[in-house]
Design an enzyme around this catalytic site. Structure first.
Site, mmCIF file in Angstrom:
data_model
loop_
_atom_site.group_PDB
_atom_site.id
_atom_site.type_symbol
_atom_site.label_atom_id
_atom_site.label_comp_id
_atom_site.label_asym_id
_atom_site.label_seq_id
_atom_site.Cartn_x
_atom_site.Cartn_y
_atom_site.Cartn_z
ATOM 1 N N CYS A 1 0.822 -1.209 0.000
ATOM 2 C CA CYS A 1 0.000 0.000 0.000
ATOM 3 C C CYS A 1 0.858 1.262 0.000
ATOM 4 O O CYS A 1 1.436 1.595 -1.028
ATOM 5 C CB CYS A 1 -0.996 -0.032 1.154
ATOM 6 S SG CYS A 1 -2.242 1.280 1.028
ATOM 7 N N GLU B 1 -1.991 -8.417 4.009
ATOM 8 C CA GLU B 1 -1.823 -8.684 5.437
ATOM 9 C C GLU B 1 -3.155 -8.910 6.152
ATOM 10 O O GLU B 1 -3.216 -9.659 7.133
ATOM 11 C CB GLU B 1 -1.056 -7.533 6.107
ATOM 12 C CG GLU B 1 -1.843 -6.290 6.456
ATOM 13 C CD GLU B 1 -2.268 -5.439 5.269
ATOM 14 O OE1 GLU B 1 -3.150 -4.566 5.437
ATOM 15 O OE2 GLU B 1 -1.714 -5.637 4.166
ATOM 16 N N HIS C 1 -3.930 -5.080 0.167
ATOM 17 C CA HIS C 1 -3.624 -5.354 1.576
ATOM 18 C C HIS C 1 -3.644 -6.850 1.889
ATOM 19 O O HIS C 1 -4.555 -7.335 2.572
ATOM 20 C CB HIS C 1 -4.622 -4.624 2.480
ATOM 21 C CG HIS C 1 -4.379 -3.159 2.566
ATOM 22 N ND1 HIS C 1 -3.552 -2.587 3.500
ATOM 23 C CD2 HIS C 1 -4.845 -2.127 1.806
ATOM 24 C CE1 HIS C 1 -3.513 -1.280 3.333
ATOM 25 N NE2 HIS C 1 -4.295 -0.978 2.312
#
Length: 257
Positions: free
Chosen positions: A112, A222, A220
């Site tokens: 990001c 994660e 994203h």
């Protein structure tokens, strides 16, 4: 058996009458549980840090996402309040860290804000408020207090055939959770496009001729790394690269070997 260390970027935050250098737990959890590496937070002290000393110690670098944006003065953009918020201490730390990690062949994963830092670090520019472009998708998160809803996997990206990420996902389309209002403008020197959104927005890049894994993604992974296979794949690929670097550097077998 050892768990290799990975340097993780930090944001500078003001709360509880202190200045904090912090990173969101989702990135640390994904690094620890999915990549199987030991995340170590790097304070954003800019040129006060000896980055070569740091990179002598760690076997990877992860640059996290953030609400803040890279300061436009670093790429010739409009440094208005509308393009903020900013975190100049982070910029002063991550940009040289990214460049030095690439130079030294230390595996790099930039997420990001991280892909935007990677692009600026290598001479690129950023495009702001990309949802306002004609024909563009709205890549911003929906307005909600529910983080699962904000980071839901809802966007399609196309992985470039023959690219680094094609080796991770295979070529073709995957679904991701891309949440941003600015993105890559002019591509930085040495960067290759790895994935595009349906509207042509750059969603992933890699460093051409890098000596190790060096990838940036705008989405994203994660957030759903423990439950979504595509999110997990990029962390596993990064972890494998980190362990390979650790073995090459020291010959010591690591925890996942």
């Amino acid at each position: 058996m050892v768990q290799p260390l990975v340097a993780v970027s930090t944001d500078v935050k003001q709360f509880e009458n202190y200045t904090w250098h912090a990173a969101p737990q989702q990135y640390l959890e994904a690094a620890l549980a999915v990549a199987n590496v030991f995340p170590v937070l790097v304070p954003s002290f800019g040129d006060r840090l000896d980055l070569d000393c740091l990179l002598d110690t760690v076997d990877g670098v992860m640059v996290t996402g953030s609400k803040s944006n890279v300061h436009p003065s670093l790429y010739g953009g409009d440094a208005s309040e509308a393009n903020g918020p900013y975190d100049p201490a982070r910029d002063a730390t991550t940009l040289p860290l990214i460049r030095r990690a690439i130079e030294r062949g230390v595996p790099l994963l930039a997420i990001c804000r991280g892909i935007q830092e990677l692009n600026v670090a290598l001479g690129g520019t950023l495009a702001t408020e990309i949802q306002e472009r004609e024909g563009a998708l709205d890549h911003r998160a929906p307005v909600s207090d529910n983080q699962d809803e904000r980071f839901a996997i809802r966007q399609k990206v196309s992985i470039k055939p023959g690219s680094c990420l094609a080796g991770v996902f295979g070529a073709g389309e995957i679904m991701v959770n891309s949440v941003h209002r600015q993105g890559v403008g002019r591509l930085g020197t040495r960067l290759e496009v790895e994935a595009l959104a349906e509207d042509g927005t750059v969603e992933a890049v890699s460093v051409r001729d890098a000596r190790a894994f060096a990838v940036g993604v705008q989405w994203h992974p994660e957030y759903w790394a423990k439950s979504d296979d595509n999110s997990a794949r990029i962390f596993r690929a990064f972890g494998d690269a980190v362990r390979a670097h650790a073995i090459a550097r020291s010959g010591v077998r690591t925890a996942a070997e």
